[in-house]
Design a protein around this motif. Structure first.
Motif, PDB file in Angstrom:
ATOM      1  N   ARG A 289      -8.446  10.882   4.986  1.00 38.22           N
ATOM      2  CA  ARG A 289      -7.541  11.560   6.292  1.00 38.22           C
ATOM      3  C   ARG A 289      -7.853  10.378   7.441  1.00 38.22           C
ATOM      4  O   ARG A 289      -6.850   9.474   8.148  1.00 38.22           O
ATOM      5  CB  ARG A 289      -7.658  12.718   6.787  1.00 38.22           C
ATOM      6  N   LEU A 290      -9.209   9.782   7.709  1.00 38.09           N
ATOM      7  CA  LEU A 290      -9.434   8.970   8.513  1.00 38.09           C
ATOM      8  C   LEU A 290      -9.077   7.710   8.154  1.00 38.09           C
ATOM      9  O   LEU A 290      -8.320   6.935   9.158  1.00 38.09           O
ATOM     10  CB  LEU A 290     -10.887   8.991   8.865  1.00 38.09           C
ATOM     11  N   LEU A 291      -9.214   7.137   7.101  1.00 34.98           N
ATOM     12  CA  LEU A 291      -8.381   5.873   6.666  1.00 34.98           C
ATOM     13  C   LEU A 291      -6.761   5.937   6.889  1.00 34.98           C
ATOM     14  O   LEU A 291      -6.247   4.976   7.190  1.00 34.98           O
ATOM     15  CB  LEU A 291      -8.735   5.695   4.870  1.00 34.98           C
ATOM     16  N   ASP A 292      -6.429   7.064   6.399  1.00 32.71           N
ATOM     17  CA  ASP A 292      -4.895   7.299   6.588  1.00 32.71           C
ATOM     18  C   ASP A 292      -4.197   7.026   7.890  1.00 32.71           C
ATOM     19  O   ASP A 292      -3.574   6.326   8.373  1.00 32.71           O
ATOM     20  CB  ASP A 292      -4.363   8.451   5.846  1.00 32.71           C
ATOM     21  N   ILE A 293      -4.878   7.761   8.733  1.00 29.87           N
ATOM     22  CA  ILE A 293      -4.670   7.758  10.202  1.00 29.87           C
ATOM     23  C   ILE A 293      -4.778   6.493  11.009  1.00 29.87           C
ATOM     24  O   ILE A 293      -4.183   5.871  11.893  1.00 29.87           O
ATOM     25  CB  ILE A 293      -5.245   8.838  11.019  1.00 29.87           C
ATOM     26  N   THR A 294      -5.769   5.852  10.373  1.00 24.08           N
ATOM     27  CA  THR A 294      -6.299   4.750  11.130  1.00 24.08           C
ATOM     28  C   THR A 294      -5.311   3.521  10.686  1.00 24.08           C
ATOM     29  O   THR A 294      -4.753   2.731  11.596  1.00 24.08           O
ATOM     30  CB  THR A 294      -7.716   4.048  10.728  1.00 24.08           C
ATOM     31  N   ILE A 295      -5.163   3.498   9.588  1.00 26.42           N
ATOM     32  CA  ILE A 295      -3.947   2.307   8.924  1.00 26.42           C
ATOM     33  C   ILE A 295      -2.605   2.548   9.483  1.00 26.42           C
ATOM     34  O   ILE A 295      -1.882   1.726  10.081  1.00 26.42           O
ATOM     35  CB  ILE A 295      -3.959   2.385   7.377  1.00 26.42           C
ATOM     36  N   GLU A 296      -2.301   3.775   9.785  1.00 25.22           N
ATOM     37  CA  GLU A 296      -0.818   4.184  10.188  1.00 25.22           C
ATOM     38  C   GLU A 296      -0.584   3.894  11.761  1.00 25.22           C
ATOM     39  O   GLU A 296       0.307   3.314  12.076  1.00 25.22           O
ATOM     40  CB  GLU A 296      -0.516   5.699  10.016  1.00 25.22           C
ATOM     41  N   LEU A 297      -1.627   4.233  12.564  1.00 25.47           N
ATOM     42  CA  LEU A 297      -1.640   3.862  13.716  1.00 25.47           C
ATOM     43  C   LEU A 297      -1.701   1.981  13.851  1.00 25.47           C
ATOM     44  O   LEU A 297      -0.865   1.734  14.614  1.00 25.47           O
ATOM     45  CB  LEU A 297      -2.999   4.383  14.461  1.00 25.47           C
ATOM     46  N   ALA A 298      -2.389   1.525  13.134  1.00 28.87           N
ATOM     47  CA  ALA A 298      -2.484   0.076  13.253  1.00 28.87           C
ATOM     48  C   ALA A 298      -1.114  -0.458  12.896  1.00 28.87           C
ATOM     49  O   ALA A 298      -0.782  -1.551  13.534  1.00 28.87           O
ATOM     50  CB  ALA A 298      -3.667  -0.749  12.219  1.00 28.87           C
ATOM     51  N   ALA A 299      -0.392   0.144  11.886  1.00 30.62           N
ATOM     52  CA  ALA A 299       0.756  -0.241  11.264  1.00 30.62           C
ATOM     53  C   ALA A 299       1.996  -0.237  12.482  1.00 30.62           C
ATOM     54  O   ALA A 299       2.582  -1.186  12.576  1.00 30.62           O
ATOM     55  CB  ALA A 299       1.307   0.427  10.173  1.00 30.62           C
TER      56      ALA A 299
ATOM     57  N   SER B 221       8.377  -4.950   9.911  1.00 35.10           N
ATOM     58  CA  SER B 221       8.475  -3.856   9.143  1.00 35.10           C
ATOM     59  C   SER B 221       7.175  -2.891   9.251  1.00 35.10           C
ATOM     60  O   SER B 221       6.155  -3.396   8.925  1.00 35.10           O
ATOM     61  CB  SER B 221       9.234  -3.524   7.805  1.00 35.10           C
ATOM     62  N   LEU B 222       7.286  -1.380   9.019  1.00 39.16           N
ATOM     63  CA  LEU B 222       6.162  -0.757   9.010  1.00 39.16           C
ATOM     64  C   LEU B 222       5.391  -0.994   7.511  1.00 39.16           C
ATOM     65  O   LEU B 222       4.164  -0.911   7.392  1.00 39.16           O
ATOM     66  CB  LEU B 222       6.324   0.908   9.241  1.00 39.16           C
ATOM     67  N   ASP B 223       6.206  -1.000   6.443  1.00 37.97           N
ATOM     68  CA  ASP B 223       5.486  -1.207   5.268  1.00 37.97           C
ATOM     69  C   ASP B 223       4.482  -2.595   5.123  1.00 37.97           C
ATOM     70  O   ASP B 223       3.765  -2.563   4.717  1.00 37.97           O
ATOM     71  CB  ASP B 223       6.558  -1.367   4.139  1.00 37.97           C
ATOM     72  N   VAL B 224       5.326  -3.661   5.732  1.00 35.34           N
ATOM     73  CA  VAL B 224       4.553  -4.885   5.808  1.00 35.34           C
ATOM     74  C   VAL B 224       3.138  -4.667   6.685  1.00 35.34           C
ATOM     75  O   VAL B 224       2.306  -5.350   6.380  1.00 35.34           O
ATOM     76  CB  VAL B 224       5.536  -6.009   6.198  1.00 35.34           C
ATOM     77  N   ALA B 225       3.478  -3.954   7.923  1.00 41.74           N
ATOM     78  CA  ALA B 225       2.366  -3.739   8.521  1.00 41.74           C
ATOM     79  C   ALA B 225       1.247  -2.920   7.973  1.00 41.74           C
ATOM     80  O   ALA B 225      -0.083  -3.231   8.300  1.00 41.74           O
ATOM     81  CB  ALA B 225       2.799  -2.882   9.815  1.00 41.74           C
ATOM     82  N   ARG B 226       1.480  -1.954   7.165  1.00 42.16           N
ATOM     83  CA  ARG B 226       0.425  -1.015   6.676  1.00 42.16           C
ATOM     84  C   ARG B 226      -0.359  -2.047   5.556  1.00 42.16           C
ATOM     85  O   ARG B 226      -1.606  -2.260   5.549  1.00 42.16           O
ATOM     86  CB  ARG B 226       1.042   0.064   5.730  1.00 42.16           C
ATOM     87  N   ASP B 227       0.465  -2.887   4.888  1.00 44.64           N
ATOM     88  CA  ASP B 227      -0.270  -3.878   3.900  1.00 44.64           C
ATOM     89  C   ASP B 227      -1.048  -4.830   4.667  1.00 44.64           C
ATOM     90  O   ASP B 227      -2.083  -5.313   4.184  1.00 44.64           O
ATOM     91  CB  ASP B 227       0.896  -4.816   3.191  1.00 44.64           C
ATOM     92  N   LYS B 228      -0.873  -5.194   5.692  1.00 42.45           N
ATOM     93  CA  LYS B 228      -1.472  -6.321   6.664  1.00 42.45           C
ATOM     94  C   LYS B 228      -2.548  -5.762   7.088  1.00 42.45           C
ATOM     95  O   LYS B 228      -3.606  -6.467   7.024  1.00 42.45           O
ATOM     96  CB  LYS B 228      -0.577  -6.747   7.554  1.00 42.45           C
TER      97      LYS B 228
END
Length: 444
Positions: free
Chosen positions: A275-285, A296-303
């Protein structure tokens, strides 16, 4: 010729449900900053705003005037090659996201001048976690702050007296006049500080649930809509995510133990709490997307994931710590530097079952009673005490298995945690329904 007003007449106007003009709000904010508005008048003004509310136009003017009540940072002369973006959370228990998020976003090409606060009440503060690092200077001068942001990409510091001084006085008044829970004043308070940092874009993490300030979803929605509209109206595109705070975020709660979890997260992301990983990556994206780093958000999540997994974010974090006076080998030897409690003992379950609910606010308050947090602003903090290895919702726990590991100084503290924690975590025979981590998001 400067137009002047009688503060009591403007208070009366707002009391009677009328709309204040831009000039009238400007006058009131100038009076807050200069001290010409008495404590009694300021308290009365806060109360009439609390009771009568403000229009969106009034909120925007109040926010902009409070933002300009002190220094407003500018990054133009530094010739940065990326956008300036930040994130703010309304606070929760175990919410150490900023510690990893700033470095991740900086490693992706944005610049993150994060001005953070200390904990008060049941929620922890980002600055308190950094204070557990020996030598870390949370209040550098402006030149050092700016040069570090340019060189490293990220600097996480505290609010100085020069930034939004009107908010500092107004917040202190709200705290003692039962006017904290005003959407109008919360919006202006949060945004005046953040926008004074000279941002190109902002992402807000609005927590909801029993461990959040906005415990009810309806309040979280109202606050998110207000913040996104006011910030955008003030010239800074802002996106608000409403996220879950019905369980502790991550596995550790407390200052040094959360810093240790952050370091482990950056060094071993595949082992991080999901959960901590998911929310951190989502906010970063969302930060990368709204600031234009990605399309895009998908590219941002990958980055963002790549910056974390390749160790680039960990390097940014290490460089930031050194740049603000902390140890150069903190990531290699965190236990050597972070305060350690003398007693580390498991708190065991008295029955078996699936973790079905948590009193997150209660968990936060129990840590305040151990001096891991503050009940009033000038309280001293014990950075070593806390809880680690906490169970998460849906985990199956046998009787006698650890719910968490307590980091305490005395037998009395251990007894207190043993008495409180099992009653704050509910176990049930059935697996609970999964809760969405990100519930909604808003952008004006």
């Amino acid at each position: 010729m400067t137009l002047t007003y009688l503060p009591q007449e403007l208070i009366r106007k707002k009391r009677d449900g009328l709309v204040l003009t831009d000039a009238e709000i400007t006058f009131m904010v100038q009076g807050i900053t200069s001290g010409q508005l008495s404590d009694a008048q300021l308290g009365a003004f806060a109360m009439v705003v609390f009771q009568r509310g403000m229009t969106m136009a009034e909120r925007i003017t109040l926010t902009k005037q409070m933002m300009h009540s002190g220094k407003v940072l500018s990054w133009q002369k530094l010739d940065l090659d990326g956008p300036v973006v930040d994130k703010h959370s309304t606070g929760g228990v175990g919410d150490k996201v900023s510690l990893m998020l700033g470095p991740i976003v900086a490693a992706c090409g944005a610049y993150v001048p994060m001005i953070s606060g200390r904990g008060l009440g049941h929620t922890g503060g980002t600055l308190d976690k950094f204070d557990s690092i020996p030598g870390y200077n949370a209040y550098p001068d402006e030149d050092l702050f700016k040069s570090l942001v340019k060189r490293v990409g990220c600097a996480i510091i505290g609010q100085t007296a020069e930034l939004a001084p009107a908010d500092q006085r107004l917040y202190a008044t709200r705290d003692v006049t039962a006017t904290v829970e005003s959407i109008d004043l919360i919006t202006a308070s949060i945004l005046s500080k953040k926008l004074a940092a000279g941002l190109d874009a902002l992402v807000m993490d609005v927590k909801t649930g029993n461990g959040a300030f906005a415990a009810e979803m309806s309040m979280a929605q109202e606050l998110s809509q207000s913040i996104s509209q006011v910030a955008t109206g003030a010239g800074v595109p802002t996106r608000c995510l409403i996220t879950d705070m019905d369980q502790v975020l991550g596995r550790n709660v407390g200052n040094a133990v959360e810093m240790a979890e952050c370091i482990d997260f950056l060094l071993n992301p595949t082992q991080a709490d999901p959960r901590l990983l998911d929310i951190t990556i989502e906010l970063a994206a969302h930060m990368l997307d709204i600031s234009g780093v990605t399309g895009s958000l998908d590219v941002a999540r990958d980055k963002a994931s790549a910056a974390l997994n390749k160790g680039h974010a960990a390097q940014v974090f290490a460089d930031m710590v050194v740049g603000l006076g902390g140890p150069a080998d903190l990531l290699e030897k965190p236990a050597h530097y972070l305060p350690q409690a003398p007693m580390v003992k498991p708190i065991v379950a008295t029955q078996a079952g699936y973790v079905s609910a948590m009193d997150v606010r209660g968990i936060g308050l129990s840590l305040v009673s151990l001096k891991a947090g503050r009940s009033k602003a000038d309280d001293a903090i014990d950075y070593a005490v806390g809880l680690s290895d906490m169970v998460q919702m849906g985990d199956y726990i046998e009787q006698g298995q650890a719910l968490a590991v307590a980091h305490v100084r005395t037998d009395e503290q251990l007894d207190l945690v043993n008495q409180q924690l099992p009653s704050l975590i509910q176990l049930a025979p059935e697996v609970p329904a999964a809760q969405a981590l990100v519930k909604e998001f808003y952008q004006a």
